[in-house]
Design an enzyme around this catalytic site. Structure first.
Site, PDB file in Angstrom:
ATOM      1  CG  ASP A 139      -1.890   1.148   1.226  1.00 34.74           C
ATOM      2  OD1 ASP A 139      -1.945   1.887   0.229  1.00 34.74           O
ATOM      3  OD2 ASP A 139      -2.582   1.341   2.242  1.00 34.74           O
ATOM      4  CB  ILE A 140       3.600   2.134  -2.267  1.00 33.51           C
ATOM      5  CG1 ILE A 140       4.151   0.753  -1.899  1.00 33.51           C
ATOM      6  CG2 ILE A 140       4.694   3.185  -2.290  1.00 33.51           C
ATOM      7  CD1 ILE A 140       4.756   0.663  -0.516  1.00 33.51           C
ATOM      8  CD  GLU A 141      -2.105   5.437   0.697  1.00 39.14           C
ATOM      9  OE1 GLU A 141      -2.385   6.619   0.997  1.00 39.14           O
ATOM     10  OE2 GLU A 141      -2.773   4.456   1.068  1.00 39.14           O
ATOM     11  CG  ASP A 142       5.352  10.095   0.078  1.00 41.98           C
ATOM     12  OD1 ASP A 142       5.504  10.648  -1.028  1.00 41.98           O
ATOM     13  OD2 ASP A 142       5.806  10.553   1.136  1.00 41.98           O
TER      14      ASP A 142
END
Length: 339
Positions: free
Chosen positions: A159-162
């Site tokens: 869950d990569i958001e940055d």
């Protein structure tokens, strides 16, 4: 009690994945502890939820060169100890919870990242080596610093958001090699934002064989609320990616949704999501199910998860009925022809 236990099947199209670990409801409702997140096994007492991504492993390299995890009200510095010389919590008391859920036919994974996550690598070499760390700490390897003790998780979620994607392909490729040599089936999933391609993991999605993507159709212009506007609602784009660009052409695409109005913008009623589920599964063969954020919100929202699972099951039941009716009709026709 859980009845009719069936082993988890990633290739099914009626799966429900719900994140556990962040107590989303409790964060917005500190004065209502009755609905705060419970320990994991509490949510495994029925056959509604199929997969629990544990949220989150928030930092790939913390003190002691080991990761750190954040499980809010369940395992924190107030009720658990850190492994000496690290910022990694010893949550081994959760081992029995995890194993109980797995014995009920559910998959339990560890999710890396989240909104404040820091999952970064300097280069491919460091990333490939980190696969060994994850394997040893959470999966089929061995370590004296396993956060969940004897429990062997069923895989990982990205869950990569940055940040950048440096090293992600090397990390996941090396981890998949460990998984392929393991004694059981392991899964790699991702939770990209719905705008395509995803800015923080889009390249990686094309280069590595993911088993499923939990596309976040919320907090974006392509959210569930825009379902009737096909210029914004882009499940078709993700379906096309699954069939034409994904490294794994059998990858399943989930509708990611908030489990309550407080869990994220883009929330729709159980009636609306039921209609969306039925139509989307009918239109797109890559459809694998629904992902919800998160379990505390779902339970506080009149068991929103149960309504979603009912929608997933009812559509399957209707499809199976049509197949049975077609078979019976064909059988009758054959019988009449023979007469």
């Amino acid at each position: 009690m859980t009845h009719g236990i069936v082993a988890f099947n990633m290739l099914s199209n009626d799966n429900l994945a719900v994140y556990w670990g962040q107590n989303s409801y409790g964060a917005l409702n500190p004065d209502k502890p009755a609905h705060w997140q419970k320990t994991l096994s509490y949510y495994c007492r029925d056959n509604v939820i199929d997969t629990f991504p544990i949220a989150f492993l928030v930092d790939s390299y913390a003190k002691g060169n080991l990761p750190s995890i954040d499980l809010t009200n369940i395992c924190n510095s107030g009720n658990a100890k850190y492994f000496p010389g690290t910022d990694l919590l010893d949550c081994s008391f959760l081992a029995s919870d995890i194993e109980k859920c797995q014995s009920a036919g559910k998959a339990v994974t560890i999710s890396l990242g989240g909104g404040t996550g820091h999952i970064r690598f300097q280069d491919d070499s460091q990333a490939a080596a980190y696969a060994q760390t994850i394997w040893n700490l959470f999966l089929g390897g061995k370590s004296k610093t396993r956060p969940f003790g004897s429990a062997i998780l069923d895989g990982i979620d990205m869950d990569i958001e940055d940040g950048s994607q440096t090293g992600y392909v090397s990390f996941l490729t090396a981890l998949r090699k460990h998984m392929d040599r393991g004694k059981k089936k392991y899964y790699i999933t991702a939770a990209p934002q719905c705008p395509f391609p995803d800015a923080h993991i889009g390249h990686t999605l094309n280069a590595v064989g993911f088993d499923a993507v939990y596309v976040q159709f919320y907090n974006n212009d392509c959210s569930l609320q825009h379902y009737n506007n096909r210029k914004d609602w882009n499940f078709a784009t993700w379906d096309h990616w699954a069939k034409s660009a994904s490294h794994n052409r059998d990858v399943k695409v989930y509708i990611g949704a908030p489990a309550s109005s407080g869990a994220g913008s883009g929330y729709v009623s159980s009636k609306s999501i039921t209609s969306i589920i039925h139509q989307t599964r009918s239109d797109y063969s890559s459809f694998g199910g629904v992902m919800l954020w998160d379990v505390s919100d779902a339970y506080a929202n009149d068991r929103y998860d149960k309504a979603v699972k009912q929608a997933l099951r009812s559509d399957v039941d209707l499809f199976n009925k049509r197949i049975r009716d077609q078979y019976l009709s064909e059988t009758r026709n054959i019988t009449h022809d023979e007469d």
